[in-house]
Write a protein that holds these residues in place. Structure first.
Motif, PDB file in Angstrom:
ATOM      1  N   HIS A  13     -26.928 -45.172  53.639  1.00 27.36           N
ATOM      2  CA  HIS A  13     -26.925 -44.342  52.427  1.00 27.36           C
ATOM      3  C   HIS A  13     -27.459 -42.924  52.641  1.00 27.36           C
ATOM      4  O   HIS A  13     -27.809 -42.244  51.687  1.00 27.36           O
ATOM      5  N   SER A  14     -27.508 -42.457  53.893  1.00 29.45           N
ATOM      6  CA  SER A  14     -27.883 -41.071  54.183  1.00 29.45           C
ATOM      7  C   SER A  14     -26.675 -40.167  53.978  1.00 29.45           C
ATOM      8  O   SER A  14     -25.533 -40.634  53.905  1.00 29.45           O
ATOM      9  N   ASN A  15     -26.909 -38.855  53.904  1.00 26.14           N
ATOM     10  CA  ASN A  15     -25.821 -37.892  53.815  1.00 26.14           C
ATOM     11  C   ASN A  15     -25.019 -37.884  55.110  1.00 26.14           C
ATOM     12  O   ASN A  15     -25.526 -38.259  56.169  1.00 26.14           O
ATOM     13  N   CYS A  16     -23.775 -37.448  55.013  1.00 25.46           N
ATOM     14  CA  CYS A  16     -22.881 -37.411  56.169  1.00 25.46           C
ATOM     15  C   CYS A  16     -22.260 -36.032  56.334  1.00 25.46           C
ATOM     16  O   CYS A  16     -22.225 -35.240  55.398  1.00 25.46           O
ATOM     17  N   LEU A  17     -21.768 -35.779  57.523  1.00 29.78           N
ATOM     18  CA  LEU A  17     -20.992 -34.584  57.830  1.00 29.78           C
ATOM     19  C   LEU A  17     -19.539 -34.978  58.017  1.00 29.78           C
ATOM     20  O   LEU A  17     -19.245 -36.073  58.510  1.00 29.78           O
ATOM     21  N   ILE A  18     -18.627 -34.075  57.656  1.00 30.33           N
ATOM     22  CA  ILE A  18     -17.210 -34.288  57.952  1.00 30.33           C
ATOM     23  C   ILE A  18     -16.957 -33.758  59.349  1.00 30.33           C
ATOM     24  O   ILE A  18     -17.244 -32.592  59.651  1.00 30.33           O
ATOM     25  N   LEU A  19     -16.459 -34.614  60.219  1.00 33.59           N
ATOM     26  CA  LEU A  19     -16.159 -34.213  61.589  1.00 33.59           C
ATOM     27  C   LEU A  19     -14.771 -33.616  61.709  1.00 33.59           C
ATOM     28  O   LEU A  19     -14.567 -32.602  62.363  1.00 33.59           O
ATOM     29  N   ARG A  20     -13.778 -34.279  61.082  1.00 29.80           N
ATOM     30  CA  ARG A  20     -12.399 -33.782  61.143  1.00 29.80           C
ATOM     31  C   ARG A  20     -11.568 -34.456  60.067  1.00 29.80           C
ATOM     32  O   ARG A  20     -11.952 -35.502  59.547  1.00 29.80           O
ATOM     33  N   THR A  21     -10.458 -33.834  59.754  1.00 24.90           N
ATOM     34  CA  THR A  21      -9.496 -34.431  58.827  1.00 24.90           C
ATOM     35  C   THR A  21      -8.153 -34.520  59.533  1.00 24.90           C
ATOM     36  O   THR A  21      -7.839 -33.708  60.406  1.00 24.90           O
ATOM     37  N   ARG A  22      -7.388 -35.505  59.156  1.00 26.26           N
ATOM     38  CA  ARG A  22      -6.047 -35.689  59.720  1.00 26.26           C
ATOM     39  C   ARG A  22      -5.075 -35.861  58.569  1.00 26.26           C
ATOM     40  O   ARG A  22      -5.240 -36.747  57.728  1.00 26.26           O
ATOM     41  N   VAL A  23      -4.075 -34.990  58.518  1.00 28.57           N
ATOM     42  CA  VAL A  23      -3.070 -35.056  57.464  1.00 28.57           C
ATOM     43  C   VAL A  23      -2.113 -36.204  57.773  1.00 28.57           C
ATOM     44  O   VAL A  23      -1.536 -36.265  58.863  1.00 28.57           O
ATOM     45  N   ILE A  24      -1.973 -37.123  56.825  1.00 30.62           N
ATOM     46  CA  ILE A  24      -1.042 -38.239  56.962  1.00 30.62           C
ATOM     47  C   ILE A  24       0.271 -37.865  56.272  1.00 30.62           C
ATOM     48  O   ILE A  24       1.337 -37.992  56.861  1.00 30.62           O
ATOM     49  N   THR A  25       0.185 -37.422  55.022  1.00 29.26           N
ATOM     50  CA  THR A  25       1.326 -36.906  54.259  1.00 29.26           C
ATOM     51  C   THR A  25       0.828 -35.694  53.484  1.00 29.26           C
ATOM     52  O   THR A  25      -0.350 -35.329  53.573  1.00 29.26           O
ATOM     53  N   ASP A  26       1.698 -35.076  52.692  1.00 27.91           N
ATOM     54  CA  ASP A  26       1.281 -33.952  51.849  1.00 27.91           C
ATOM     55  C   ASP A  26       0.207 -34.369  50.849  1.00 27.91           C
ATOM     56  O   ASP A  26      -0.522 -33.527  50.336  1.00 27.91           O
ATOM     57  N   TYR A  27       0.103 -35.659  50.579  1.00 24.19           N
ATOM     58  CA  TYR A  27      -0.793 -36.136  49.533  1.00 24.19           C
ATOM     59  C   TYR A  27      -1.852 -37.116  50.020  1.00 24.19           C
ATOM     60  O   TYR A  27      -2.564 -37.718  49.224  1.00 24.19           O
ATOM     61  N   LEU A  28      -1.985 -37.299  51.344  1.00 22.15           N
ATOM     62  CA  LEU A  28      -2.942 -38.257  51.888  1.00 22.15           C
ATOM     63  C   LEU A  28      -3.557 -37.724  53.171  1.00 22.15           C
ATOM     64  O   LEU A  28      -2.848 -37.210  54.045  1.00 22.15           O
ATOM     65  N   ARG A  29      -4.891 -37.844  53.283  1.00 26.53           N
ATOM     66  CA  ARG A  29      -5.619 -37.416  54.477  1.00 26.53           C
ATOM     67  C   ARG A  29      -6.624 -38.481  54.894  1.00 26.53           C
ATOM     68  O   ARG A  29      -7.230 -39.122  54.047  1.00 26.53           O
ATOM     69  N   ASP A  30      -6.808 -38.635  56.198  1.00 29.07           N
ATOM     70  CA  ASP A  30      -7.917 -39.399  56.753  1.00 29.07           C
ATOM     71  C   ASP A  30      -9.055 -38.411  56.997  1.00 29.07           C
ATOM     72  O   ASP A  30      -8.815 -37.329  57.549  1.00 29.07           O
ATOM     73  N   ILE A  31     -10.269 -38.777  56.612  1.00 34.05           N
ATOM     74  CA  ILE A  31     -11.432 -37.919  56.809  1.00 34.05           C
ATOM     75  C   ILE A  31     -12.459 -38.690  57.632  1.00 34.05           C
ATOM     76  O   ILE A  31     -12.889 -39.775  57.231  1.00 34.05           O
ATOM     77  N   GLU A  32     -12.830 -38.143  58.785  1.00 35.69           N
ATOM     78  CA  GLU A  32     -13.806 -38.782  59.663  1.00 35.69           C
ATOM     79  C   GLU A  32     -15.195 -38.216  59.364  1.00 35.69           C
ATOM     80  O   GLU A  32     -15.397 -37.001  59.383  1.00 35.69           O
ATOM     81  N   HIS A  33     -16.139 -39.106  59.074  1.00 39.21           N
ATOM     82  CA  HIS A  33     -17.505 -38.727  58.712  1.00 39.21           C
ATOM     83  C   HIS A  33     -18.483 -39.206  59.771  1.00 39.21           C
ATOM     84  O   HIS A  33     -18.264 -40.236  60.410  1.00 39.21           O
TER      85      HIS A  33
END
Length: 63
Positions: A7-27
């Protein structure tokens, strides 16, 4: 976003576009003792207010 493990805060490492309306976000958890790295998804679901401009409709010069 909070780490689901500690339950600690996180940083976003990278995002990956899957479609125009969906992204994977790595924390990455900011808690060094935890070190959890995980993926969430961000998805467009619906509009609350319809846009005045549509992608296929030209923008009026009188606007």
């Amino acid at each position: 976003m909070r780490c689901p493990a500690c339950h600690s805060n996180c940083l976003i490492l990278r995002t990956r576009v899957i479609t125009d309306y969906l992204r994977d976000i790595e924390h990455s958890c900011k808690n060094d003792e935890c070190g959890h790295i995980f993926v969430t998804q961000q998805e467009y679901v619906r509009s609350i207010v319809k846009p005045d401009v549509q992608k296929d409709k030209p923008i009026s010069a009188n606007a």
